[in-house]
Enzyme design. Structure first.
Site, short mmCIF file in Angstrom:
data_model
loop_
_atom_site.label_atom_id
_atom_site.label_comp_id
_atom_site.label_asym_id
_atom_site.label_seq_id
_atom_site.Cartn_x
_atom_site.Cartn_y
_atom_site.Cartn_z
N ASP A 161 0.75 -9.74 -4.85
CA ASP A 161 1.58 -9.06 -4.67
C ASP A 161 1.56 -7.36 -5.61
O ASP A 161 2.58 -7.19 -6.49
CB ASP A 161 3.05 -9.61 -5.36
CG ASP A 161 4.15 -9.26 -4.59
OD1 ASP A 161 4.02 -7.70 -4.20
OD2 ASP A 161 5.63 -10.39 -5.62
N HIS A 207 4.98 -15.79 -3.06
CA HIS A 207 4.95 -15.32 -5.02
C HIS A 207 6.05 -16.68 -5.31
O HIS A 207 6.91 -16.61 -5.53
CB HIS A 207 5.91 -14.39 -5.20
CG HIS A 207 6.75 -13.69 -4.18
ND1 HIS A 207 7.54 -13.86 -3.85
CD2 HIS A 207 6.47 -12.30 -3.81
CE1 HIS A 207 8.62 -13.11 -2.77
NE2 HIS A 207 7.09 -12.14 -3.49
N GLY A 234 8.46 -4.64 -10.25
CA GLY A 234 6.34 -5.31 -9.20
C GLY A 234 6.12 -4.33 -10.46
O GLY A 234 6.20 -4.34 -11.25
N LEU A 239 1.20 -0.97 -0.27
CA LEU A 239 -0.13 -0.08 -0.03
C LEU A 239 0.85 0.88 -0.53
O LEU A 239 0.56 2.22 0.20
CB LEU A 239 -1.06 -0.12 1.14
CG LEU A 239 -1.93 -0.85 0.77
CD1 LEU A 239 -3.47 -1.41 1.98
CD2 LEU A 239 -2.52 -1.01 0.50
N HIS A 278 4.06 1.31 -8.81
CA HIS A 278 5.63 2.70 -9.01
C HIS A 278 4.21 3.81 -9.56
O HIS A 278 3.65 3.89 -10.77
CB HIS A 278 5.99 1.62 -9.84
CG HIS A 278 6.93 0.70 -8.83
ND1 HIS A 278 8.10 0.63 -7.31
CD2 HIS A 278 6.85 -0.58 -8.91
CE1 HIS A 278 8.03 -0.54 -7.32
NE2 HIS A 278 7.68 -1.51 -8.13
N HIS A 329 9.79 -13.84 1.46
CA HIS A 329 10.35 -13.79 0.06
C HIS A 329 11.42 -13.98 -0.15
O HIS A 329 12.75 -13.78 0.47
CB HIS A 329 10.42 -11.90 -0.15
CG HIS A 329 11.28 -12.15 -1.45
ND1 HIS A 329 10.77 -10.20 -1.77
CD2 HIS A 329 12.03 -12.01 -2.19
CE1 HIS A 329 11.42 -10.43 -3.14
NE2 HIS A 329 12.47 -11.54 -3.04
N1 LIG Z 1 7.51 -7.32 -6.24
C1 LIG Z 1 7.87 -7.08 -7.38
O1 LIG Z 1 8.51 -7.05 -8.08
N2 LIG Z 1 8.49 -5.69 -6.15
C2 LIG Z 1 7.53 -4.94 -4.56
C3 LIG Z 1 9.35 -5.88 -3.66
C4 LIG Z 1 8.96 -7.32 -4.16
O2 LIG Z 1 9.58 -8.26 -3.64
O3 LIG Z 1 10.49 -7.18 -4.42
C5 LIG Z 1 7.67 -4.13 -4.46
O4 LIG Z 1 8.01 -3.38 -3.25
O5 LIG Z 1 7.56 -3.35 -5.43
#
Ligand SMILES: NC(=O)N[C@@H](CC(=O)O)C(=O)O
EC number: 3.5.2.3
Length: 431
Positions: free
Chosen positions: A306, A233, A325, A64, A310, A180
């Site tokens: 997940d 994941h 992400g 979030l 961004h 993770h």
């Molecule tokens: N899953 C992602 O690709 N990004 C996640 C963090 C992470 O797990 O690398 C993030 O917080 O942006």
């Protein structure tokens, strides 16, 4: 107010139910689930013929971004994205700024969610102080403040002793440790899955082994500590093999898989679209088939998005420089319906189990079933509704989805949280 959801196909995996039923909600509780219920005076009746009625979907892995990265997402926008996507609850990861490694940050998230959120928000506390992987966080303090799990998600815990201690301490508070799994040395600053395509595209690869060696390590540590390990994941065939073997030996482990690892392959990276850059990376079809089979077999417990929003300017750069992400909250359900349920690779019951009773059990949170007496959290899905994904219409501030322009079928059409309708026909209801 009472709400009667009439004539829907009710799928409640907690009671192994997949049948036509009426569902009555009163106040914030479920009061009846029966073949035919007469609407009480003044009740709002929602006709649900041809629709799927499920316990409120729970997404146990989202970002979030608040506090600290409000340009990417906020608790207000992220919970609206959740409601739009059919989710009544989310668990949010600790990689905020400041990191959620103290009671004050956990309390801030809960308070902010209460004031500005539209779905339930369960904060995950950091596993290590500052997500640095060196010293474990004050797990008791995080548990007391309301953290439902601990995790350094986004920052793999490279030190095995730190992971061991985290599993031991979290066990005292009956909290799962969400791992993770990524060996950052093996990942070697890779950008996509290591294979034929990474060679052709000239992008540095991340081998499947970077995930699998950590899965193996964490399973061994879960076994010696008796702690509750949850694998975030899971994305490779090797991880699935290790998980299955550990479960057969009685190791306390649960696991999740994302819609994108279930439905998309590394072929999408050929576009060099930075929204395909995700951690763990999109995998080739053989790995995808392995995670789908494991989910169908119940070896993977949960589907979790997940959701990693961004800002446009973060992703609007060369592939090398883009952060990992992709967003997922607003496309998770129709993606899984279109790619897995409609083609017969997964049943509705299997999919809904992974979004309801299983995550509720793993996180020990309310909901996840439609038994009378429980919280009135409900999701209604129209299996026939087809729409094109348009990232510009997302409630999320993140537009980083490789699904833009794709036609998907099976969209959520209502989200009800604690007896309050928070989304209808794709629109979040503000009061
Ligand atoms: N899953 C992602 O690709 N990004 C996640 C963090 C992470 O797990 O690398 C993030 O917080 O942006």
């Amino acid at each position: 107010m009472a709400i009667l959801i009439k004539g829907g196909r009710v799928i409640d995996p907690a009671q192994n139910l997949d049948a036509r039923r009426d569902l009555l909600l009163e106040g914030d509780k479920i009061v009846a689930l029966e073949a035919d219920i007469t609407a009480p005076a003044g009740a709002r009746v929602i006709p649900a013929e041809g629709k799927i009625v499920t316990p409120g979907l729970i997404d146990m892995h989202v970002h979030l971004r608040e506090p600290g990265y409000e340009q990417k997402e906020t608790i207000a926008t992220g919970t609206r994205a959740a409601a739009a996507g059919g989710f009544t609850a989310v668990a949010c990861m600790a990689n905020t700024n400041p990191v959620a490694d103290s009671a004050s940050v956990i309390t801030f998230i809960k308070e902010k969610a209460r004031q500005e959120g539209v779905v339930r928000v369960y904060p995950v506390g950091a596993l290590s102080k500052g997500l640095e992987g060196k010293e474990i966080a004050e797990i008791g303090e995080l548990a007391a403040a309301g953290a439902v799990a601990i995790s350094d998600d986004g920052h793999p815990v490279m030190n095995a002793l730190v992971m061991r201690h985290a599993l031991e301490y979290a066990k005292m508070f009956n909290l799962p440790v969400i791992s993770h799994c990524e060996d950052t040395d093996l990942a070697n600053e890779g950008l996509m899955h290591e294979g034929i395509l990474s060679t052709i595209l000239g992008l540095r690869g991340i081998p499947a082994a970077a995930e699998e060696v950590m899965v193996a390590r964490d399973l061994i540590l879960a076994e010696i500590t008796g702690g509750r390990l949850h694998l975030a994941h899971v994305s490779t065939a090797g991880s699935v093999r290790l998980l299955k073997e550990a479960r057969m030996r009685g190791v306390k482990v649960t696991a999740e898989v994302t819609p994108h690892h279930l439905c998309l392959t590394d072929e999408l990276v050929q576009s060099y679209d930075t929204s395909t850059k995700v951690n763990p990376p999109l995998r080739p079809a053989d790995h995808v088939a392995a995670v789908v089979a494991a989910l169908a077999a119940g070896e993977i417990d949960a589907i979790a998005s997940d959701h990693a929003p961004h800002a446009d300017e973060d992703k609007d750069v060369e592939y090398d420089y883009a952060p990992f992400g992709m967003v997922g909250l607003e496309t998770a359900v129709p993606l899984v319906v279109t790619e897995l349920i409609l083609p017969g690779k997964l049943t509705w019951l299997q999919a809904i189990r992974a979004w309801t009773v299983n995550p509720a059990w793993i996180l020990n949170v309310p909901g996840g079933n439609l038994a009378p007496g429980g919280v009135a959290d409900v999701t209604i899905i129209d299996p026939e509704l087809e729409k094109e994904v348009n990232v510009n219409e997302f409630y999320s501030l993140g537009h980083n989805s490789p699904l833009h322009g794709r036609k998907l079928k099976g969209w959520p059409v209502a989200t009800i949280v604690g007896g309050r309708i928070v989304m209808e026909q794709g629109k979040v209801i503000e009061d």
